[in-house]
Design a protein around this motif. Structure first.
Motif, PDB file in Angstrom:
ATOM      1  N   ALA A 285      -6.575  14.384 -10.404  1.00 15.00           N
ATOM      2  CA  ALA A 285      -5.303  13.518  -9.901  1.00 15.00           C
ATOM      3  C   ALA A 285      -5.551  12.694  -8.942  1.00 15.00           C
ATOM      4  CB  ALA A 285      -4.713  14.774  -9.799  1.00 15.00           C
ATOM      5  N   ILE A 286      -7.151  12.810  -7.494  1.00 15.21           N
ATOM      6  CA  ILE A 286      -7.156  12.542  -6.871  1.00 15.21           C
ATOM      7  C   ILE A 286      -7.963  11.194  -6.864  1.00 15.21           C
ATOM      8  CG2 ILE A 286      -8.940  12.901  -4.596  1.00 15.21           C
ATOM      9  CD1 ILE A 286      -8.167  15.420  -4.198  1.00 15.21           C
ATOM     10  N   VAL A 287      -8.869  11.349  -8.120  1.00 12.07           N
ATOM     11  CA  VAL A 287      -9.745  10.190  -8.263  1.00 12.07           C
ATOM     12  C   VAL A 287      -8.494   8.792  -8.788  1.00 12.07           C
ATOM     13  CG1 VAL A 287     -11.237   9.192  -9.876  1.00 12.07           C
ATOM     14  CG2 VAL A 287     -12.006  11.056  -8.693  1.00 12.07           C
ATOM     15  N   LEU A 288      -7.670   9.364  -9.718  1.00 17.67           N
ATOM     16  CA  LEU A 288      -6.204   8.759 -10.186  1.00 17.67           C
ATOM     17  C   LEU A 288      -5.944   8.206  -8.994  1.00 17.67           C
ATOM     18  CD1 LEU A 288      -5.017   7.240 -12.558  1.00 17.67           C
ATOM     19  CD2 LEU A 288      -3.190   9.684 -12.616  1.00 17.67           C
ATOM     20  N   GLY A 289      -5.716   9.044  -7.797  1.00 20.05           N
ATOM     21  CA  GLY A 289      -4.629   8.952  -6.562  1.00 20.05           C
ATOM     22  C   GLY A 289      -5.455   7.261  -5.841  1.00 20.05           C
ATOM     23  N   VAL A 290      -6.711   7.582  -5.351  1.00 20.18           N
ATOM     24  CA  VAL A 290      -7.651   6.553  -5.394  1.00 20.18           C
ATOM     25  C   VAL A 290      -7.624   5.331  -5.859  1.00 20.18           C
ATOM     26  CG1 VAL A 290     -10.395   6.344  -5.103  1.00 20.18           C
ATOM     27  CG2 VAL A 290      -8.941   8.023  -3.621  1.00 20.18           C
ATOM     28  N   LEU A 291      -8.088   5.540  -7.177  1.00 19.01           N
ATOM     29  CA  LEU A 291      -7.765   4.105  -8.530  1.00 19.01           C
ATOM     30  C   LEU A 291      -6.906   3.428  -7.902  1.00 19.01           C
ATOM     31  CD1 LEU A 291      -8.791   2.725 -10.184  1.00 19.01           C
ATOM     32  CD2 LEU A 291      -8.208   3.946 -12.206  1.00 19.01           C
TER      33      LEU A 291
ATOM     34  N   TRP B 272       0.828  -1.273  -0.059  1.00 24.19           N
ATOM     35  CA  TRP B 272      -0.278   0.487  -0.128  1.00 24.19           C
ATOM     36  C   TRP B 272       1.081   1.026  -0.318  1.00 24.19           C
ATOM     37  CZ3 TRP B 272       0.360   3.476   3.749  1.00 24.19           C
ATOM     38  CH2 TRP B 272       1.044   3.275   5.387  1.00 24.19           C
ATOM     39  N   PHE B 273       1.686   1.108   0.510  1.00 25.13           N
ATOM     40  CA  PHE B 273       2.874   1.875   0.355  1.00 25.13           C
ATOM     41  C   PHE B 273       3.493   2.546  -0.771  1.00 25.13           C
ATOM     42  CE2 PHE B 273       6.960   4.842   1.537  1.00 25.13           C
ATOM     43  CZ  PHE B 273       6.115   6.037   2.161  1.00 25.13           C
ATOM     44  N   ASP B 274       4.528   1.711  -0.846  1.00 24.77           N
ATOM     45  CA  ASP B 274       4.166   1.097  -2.337  1.00 24.77           C
ATOM     46  C   ASP B 274       3.217   2.797  -3.523  1.00 24.77           C
ATOM     47  OD1 ASP B 274       6.959   0.452  -1.944  1.00 24.77           O
ATOM     48  OD2 ASP B 274       6.234  -0.784  -2.654  1.00 24.77           O
ATOM     49  N   ARG B 275       2.238   1.894  -3.656  1.00 25.92           N
ATOM     50  CA  ARG B 275       1.220   3.243  -4.639  1.00 25.92           C
ATOM     51  C   ARG B 275       0.827   3.867  -3.946  1.00 25.92           C
ATOM     52  NH1 ARG B 275      -0.654  -3.010  -3.688  1.00 25.92           N
ATOM     53  NH2 ARG B 275      -2.134  -1.860  -1.880  1.00 25.92           N
ATOM     54  N   VAL B 276       0.750   4.175  -2.949  1.00 29.07           N
ATOM     55  CA  VAL B 276       0.308   5.212  -1.754  1.00 29.07           C
ATOM     56  C   VAL B 276       2.303   6.648  -2.612  1.00 29.07           C
ATOM     57  CG1 VAL B 276       0.678   7.617  -0.238  1.00 29.07           C
ATOM     58  CG2 VAL B 276      -0.709   5.307   0.246  1.00 29.07           C
ATOM     59  N   PHE B 277       3.411   5.830  -2.968  1.00 33.40           N
ATOM     60  CA  PHE B 277       3.903   7.038  -2.987  1.00 33.40           C
ATOM     61  C   PHE B 277       3.882   7.014  -4.724  1.00 33.40           C
ATOM     62  CE2 PHE B 277       8.018   7.308  -4.657  1.00 33.40           C
ATOM     63  CZ  PHE B 277       8.814   8.592  -4.527  1.00 33.40           C
TER      64      PHE B 277
ATOM     65  N   LEU C 201       2.504  11.123  -9.187  1.00 33.53           N
ATOM     66  CA  LEU C 201       1.177  10.732 -10.451  1.00 33.53           C
ATOM     67  C   LEU C 201       0.815  12.142 -10.249  1.00 33.53           C
ATOM     68  CD1 LEU C 201       0.463   7.437 -11.883  1.00 33.53           C
ATOM     69  CD2 LEU C 201       1.890   9.144 -13.185  1.00 33.53           C
ATOM     70  N   PHE C 202       0.259  12.735  -8.863  1.00 33.21           N
ATOM     71  CA  PHE C 202      -0.473  13.742  -8.821  1.00 33.21           C
ATOM     72  C   PHE C 202      -0.208  15.256  -9.267  1.00 33.21           C
ATOM     73  CE2 PHE C 202      -2.094  16.663  -6.394  1.00 33.21           C
ATOM     74  CZ  PHE C 202      -2.991  16.568  -6.120  1.00 33.21           C
ATOM     75  N   VAL C 203       1.861  15.262  -8.671  1.00 34.03           N
ATOM     76  CA  VAL C 203       2.527  16.622  -8.931  1.00 34.03           C
ATOM     77  C   VAL C 203       3.072  15.871 -10.093  1.00 34.03           C
ATOM     78  CG1 VAL C 203       4.600  16.755  -7.905  1.00 34.03           C
ATOM     79  CG2 VAL C 203       3.304  16.003  -6.483  1.00 34.03           C
ATOM     80  N   ALA C 204       2.976  14.319 -10.575  1.00 32.54           N
ATOM     81  CA  ALA C 204       3.215  15.093 -12.448  1.00 32.54           C
ATOM     82  C   ALA C 204       2.067  15.772 -13.576  1.00 32.54           C
ATOM     83  CB  ALA C 204       3.340  14.130 -12.995  1.00 32.54           C
ATOM     84  N   LEU C 205       1.053  14.951 -12.540  1.00 25.33           N
ATOM     85  CA  LEU C 205      -0.162  15.672 -13.641  1.00 25.33           C
ATOM     86  C   LEU C 205      -0.061  16.899 -13.617  1.00 25.33           C
ATOM     87  CD1 LEU C 205      -3.061  14.480 -15.356  1.00 25.33           C
ATOM     88  CD2 LEU C 205      -4.370  14.143 -13.201  1.00 25.33           C
TER      89      LEU C 205
END
Length: 79
Positions: A68-74, A33-38, A43-47
């Motif tokens: 970006a939030i939807v993408l992060g949650v996904l 889960w930590f890797d996926r949050v990272f 990707l949030f910052v890049a987007l």
């Protein structure tokens, strides 16, 4: 008081721990889960930077925040 340890049995236990099924997702690497949050934050910052450079003149930045939030949650949930 010598205690004999069966090394073959210890190896079998280690193999069963390693051979347990991994969670599979759409990311091409094994993650926790930590890797996926990272990855989601990265990707949030890049987007956001991409959006500010190329799209902010026509589409507001708040749309990018939502995407970006939807993408992060996904990524955290299904990645």
């Amino acid at each position: 008081m010598e205690h004999m340890v069966d090394l073959d049995e210890v190896d079998d236990e280690a193999n069963t721990i390693v051979a347990s099924p991994q969670r599979t997702g759409f990311l091409p690497i094994v993650t926790n889960w930590f890797d996926r949050v990272f990855v989601g934050i990265y990707l949030f910052v890049a987007l956001e930077l991409f959006w500010m450079r190329f799209l902010e003149q026509s589409i507001p930045l708040s749309v990018c925040h939502v995407l970006a939030i939807v993408l992060g949650v996904l990524i955290v949930w299904r990645g």
